[in-house]
Design a protein around this motif. Sequence first.
Motif, PDB file in Angstrom:
ATOM      1  N   UNK A 341       0.847  -1.194   0.000  1.00 60.80           N
ATOM      2  CA  UNK A 341       0.000   0.000   0.000  1.00 60.80           C
ATOM      3  C   UNK A 341       0.882   1.244   0.000  1.00 60.80           C
ATOM      4  N   UNK A 342       0.502   2.240  -0.786  1.00 62.16           N
ATOM      5  CA  UNK A 342       1.238   3.504  -0.695  1.00 62.16           C
ATOM      6  C   UNK A 342       0.293   4.701  -0.614  1.00 62.16           C
ATOM      7  N   UNK A 343       0.785   5.726   0.064  1.00 64.52           N
ATOM      8  CA  UNK A 343       0.104   7.006   0.150  1.00 64.52           C
ATOM      9  C   UNK A 343       1.013   8.052  -0.480  1.00 64.52           C
ATOM     10  N   UNK A 344       0.484   8.823  -1.428  1.00 61.17           N
ATOM     11  CA  UNK A 344       1.238   9.883  -2.096  1.00 61.17           C
ATOM     12  C   UNK A 344       0.547  11.212  -1.808  1.00 61.17           C
ATOM     13  N   UNK A 345       1.248  12.076  -1.072  1.00 58.80           N
ATOM     14  CA  UNK A 345       0.658  13.321  -0.609  1.00 58.80           C
ATOM     15  C   UNK A 345       1.419  14.510  -1.196  1.00 58.80           C
ATOM     16  N   UNK A 437       5.825  15.883  -4.200  1.00 54.72           N
ATOM     17  CA  UNK A 437       5.093  14.741  -3.662  1.00 54.72           C
ATOM     18  C   UNK A 437       5.969  13.971  -2.675  1.00 54.72           C
ATOM     19  N   UNK A 438       5.375  13.547  -1.553  1.00 62.39           N
ATOM     20  CA  UNK A 438       6.020  12.638  -0.613  1.00 62.39           C
ATOM     21  C   UNK A 438       5.251  11.327  -0.603  1.00 62.39           C
ATOM     22  N   UNK A 439       5.959  10.191  -0.715  1.00 62.03           N
ATOM     23  CA  UNK A 439       5.306   8.885  -0.832  1.00 62.03           C
ATOM     24  C   UNK A 439       5.816   7.948   0.259  1.00 62.03           C
ATOM     25  N   UNK A 440       4.885   7.330   0.994  1.00 60.11           N
ATOM     26  CA  UNK A 440       5.211   6.312   1.983  1.00 60.11           C
ATOM     27  C   UNK A 440       4.594   4.985   1.582  1.00 60.11           C
ATOM     28  N   UNK A 441       5.310   3.869   1.853  1.00 63.40           N
ATOM     29  CA  UNK A 441       4.871   2.569   1.344  1.00 63.40           C
ATOM     30  C   UNK A 441       5.216   1.467   2.338  1.00 63.40           C
ATOM     31  N   UNK A 442       4.314   0.490   2.459  1.00 55.49           N
ATOM     32  CA  UNK A 442       4.536  -0.647   3.357  1.00 55.49           C
ATOM     33  C   UNK A 442       3.874  -1.884   2.762  1.00 55.49           C
ATOM     34  N   UNK A 443       4.476  -3.061   3.012  1.00 57.87           N
ATOM     35  CA  UNK A 443       3.934  -4.335   2.554  1.00 57.87           C
ATOM     36  C   UNK A 443       3.591  -5.193   3.763  1.00 57.87           C
ATOM     37  N   UNK A 444       2.434  -5.790   3.759  1.00 52.79           N
ATOM     38  CA  UNK A 444       2.036  -6.653   4.863  1.00 52.79           C
ATOM     39  C   UNK A 444       0.639  -7.198   4.643  1.00 52.79           C
ATOM     40  N   UNK A 466      -2.099  -0.745   6.193  1.00 51.24           N
ATOM     41  CA  UNK A 466      -2.560   0.547   5.674  1.00 51.24           C
ATOM     42  C   UNK A 466      -2.136   1.671   6.613  1.00 51.24           C
ATOM     43  N   UNK A 467      -2.257   1.441   7.927  1.00 47.35           N
ATOM     44  CA  UNK A 467      -1.905   2.472   8.905  1.00 47.35           C
ATOM     45  C   UNK A 467      -0.417   2.809   8.844  1.00 47.35           C
ATOM     46  N   UNK A 468       0.437   1.778   8.737  1.00 50.32           N
ATOM     47  CA  UNK A 468       1.888   2.014   8.680  1.00 50.32           C
ATOM     48  C   UNK A 468       2.249   2.799   7.418  1.00 50.32           C
ATOM     49  N   UNK A 469       1.666   2.431   6.278  1.00 50.01           N
ATOM     50  CA  UNK A 469       1.943   3.161   5.032  1.00 50.01           C
ATOM     51  C   UNK A 469       1.556   4.624   5.159  1.00 50.01           C
ATOM     52  N   UNK A 470       0.416   4.879   5.818  1.00 47.08           N
ATOM     53  CA  UNK A 470      -0.032   6.259   6.007  1.00 47.08           C
ATOM     54  C   UNK A 470       0.928   7.031   6.903  1.00 47.08           C
ATOM     55  N   UNK A 471       1.458   6.385   7.962  1.00 50.10           N
ATOM     56  CA  UNK A 471       2.418   7.045   8.849  1.00 50.10           C
ATOM     57  C   UNK A 471       3.719   7.371   8.094  1.00 50.10           C
ATOM     58  N   UNK A 472       4.161   6.456   7.215  1.00 44.10           N
ATOM     59  CA  UNK A 472       5.416   6.697   6.481  1.00 44.10           C
ATOM     60  C   UNK A 472       5.269   7.837   5.482  1.00 44.10           C
ATOM     61  N   UNK A 480      10.565  12.308  -1.927  1.00 38.19           N
ATOM     62  CA  UNK A 480      11.003  11.043  -1.337  1.00 38.19           C
ATOM     63  C   UNK A 480      10.037   9.905  -1.649  1.00 38.19           C
ATOM     64  N   UNK A 481      10.606   8.687  -1.746  1.00 33.53           N
ATOM     65  CA  UNK A 481       9.832   7.447  -1.725  1.00 33.53           C
ATOM     66  C   UNK A 481      10.394   6.633  -0.563  1.00 33.53           C
ATOM     67  N   UNK A 482       9.627   6.495   0.514  1.00 33.46           N
ATOM     68  CA  UNK A 482      10.081   5.815   1.724  1.00 33.46           C
ATOM     69  C   UNK A 482       9.377   4.461   1.823  1.00 33.46           C
ATOM     70  N   UNK A 483      10.172   3.378   2.017  1.00 31.66           N
ATOM     71  CA  UNK A 483       9.605   2.034   2.112  1.00 31.66           C
ATOM     72  C   UNK A 483      10.108   1.340   3.373  1.00 31.66           C
TER      73      UNK A 483
END
Length: 522
Positions: A341-345, A437-444, A466-472, A480-483
Amino acid sequence: MKTENELDALTRAGALLAREIDFSGLVSTMVDQAIDITRSDLAVLYLHDDPEKRESDLLRYYQRGRHTVPEMLAGDGELATFAAECGDSVVLLERKRSPFAEVLLNRDMQSGIALPVSSQNVHFGLLILNSREPLFYNRRRFRFLDSFNSLATRMLQNSELFRALKENLRKIESLQRYQESIFSSMTNLLITTDRNGQIHYFNEAAQKKLGLNQEHLGLVLDDVLKKGLNRKVFNSIRRVAANRQELLGIEGIFRRPEGDMDFSLNVSPLSGKRGADEGLTLLFTDQTSERELKSRVDIAVEERRVIKDMFARYMSQEVVQNLMEAPDRVKLGGAKRMATVFFADIRGYTSFSEGKDPQYIIKVLNDYFSAAVEIVINHHGYIDKFIGDCIMAAWGVPLQSEAEDAFHAVSCALEIQNLVASQKRKFFHGDAEHLRIGIGMHTGTLVAGNLGSSRRMDYSVIGDTVNVAARLEGVAGAGDVIITQNTTDLIGDAFKLEKMKPVSVKGKSEPIPIYRVLDKAS
């Protein structure tokens, strides 16, 4: 060049150029050697924005020397026009009034030389060297630079030809694989023969249903299929070979130990250059199988309709099509998934939107969303929702392939960031120029399914992932693309990563290891 004659310098520099293959490596070696050997104070290579148009502007591509220089030279300026039309170098021995004054790239420079990097058919741009000393570019330095530039230009041209050759080869190989894939996936039975009537090719369907194998390649068609086909069919095939006229709808029965096959056959001549006889194409349609398939069509159509009604409201057409092809993958209600999941803000959005006309803000957002959504869909992602100026997307729902999902997600994030950073983007202009754009991403693991009420339902994803991806996303800076480590483990060494300080996020007792994605691995 006080202790080294120009021939020795040219030989040594040419040897260094010969070590490079790719264009960027050649460019850096070219500029480095030019400035080092001539002991100039500044060297810059400007390349045409559009290599196909020599009147296009020249953009700074590579520089040596810590001096401020123009980012661009006008393609219709005196210097660029003279170099393109005449192909001659321009030398300014001292700072004075001149139509070619832009050769001196910095106000501290007193003499300079501009060499056109071009051949008869290719106009790359200009190599410009400057010195703080007047009268610096004497005959000896000019001879070296002229010879070295000619040598480097030919190597650059060879590099581009080599790149184009590799690209064409890649396309040819891709087309060959595509053709073979098409032939292999055909339900019709395909056989081709050469001009002597010998079998040249057959697809997988023909192999299975006609009992062919690799040993039959090169054998005469009549000898291989004589037990299955009758004389009437063979006479029709020979007639096409003789008169080179296509014959369609030949019907018959192919005799096989496992059961006879009712077929329809189209025979067409194969022609090479200038109509040369290259053999025949035989395309059998298994009418026995077609009748069996037709009895199941109504059931398949109904399953596809149900899938389309279920997902067409909130998923891309591509994903809907995949689900319609494999309806057994769909489960009503919620189901656990391993997904990315990723969030791009948008960074700087709040201050940007203050005092702006709402219609203008909506246009800025829609222009960006239109481009970003296309990228997500092209990378097989699922747009879950828009949260103000933020895009939430997921990979692995409802179709799942963990490693590929993570790879597509990271590739998508990089493409979005590269597009935002590009001057050719079609959004974020004017007052919105500074937005990033800042992007946070997590897999789980997460839960995916239909959420809502009897009045309104949406397919969505929920859970800790989903919550972790939103925090990142909140940790990611502009560009940035943070994973997380989970995503990193799945993408292997496909990307260049920078390990960052672990971060604490709400709901987690221990800090989470995170990485910044820099680029795709070379």
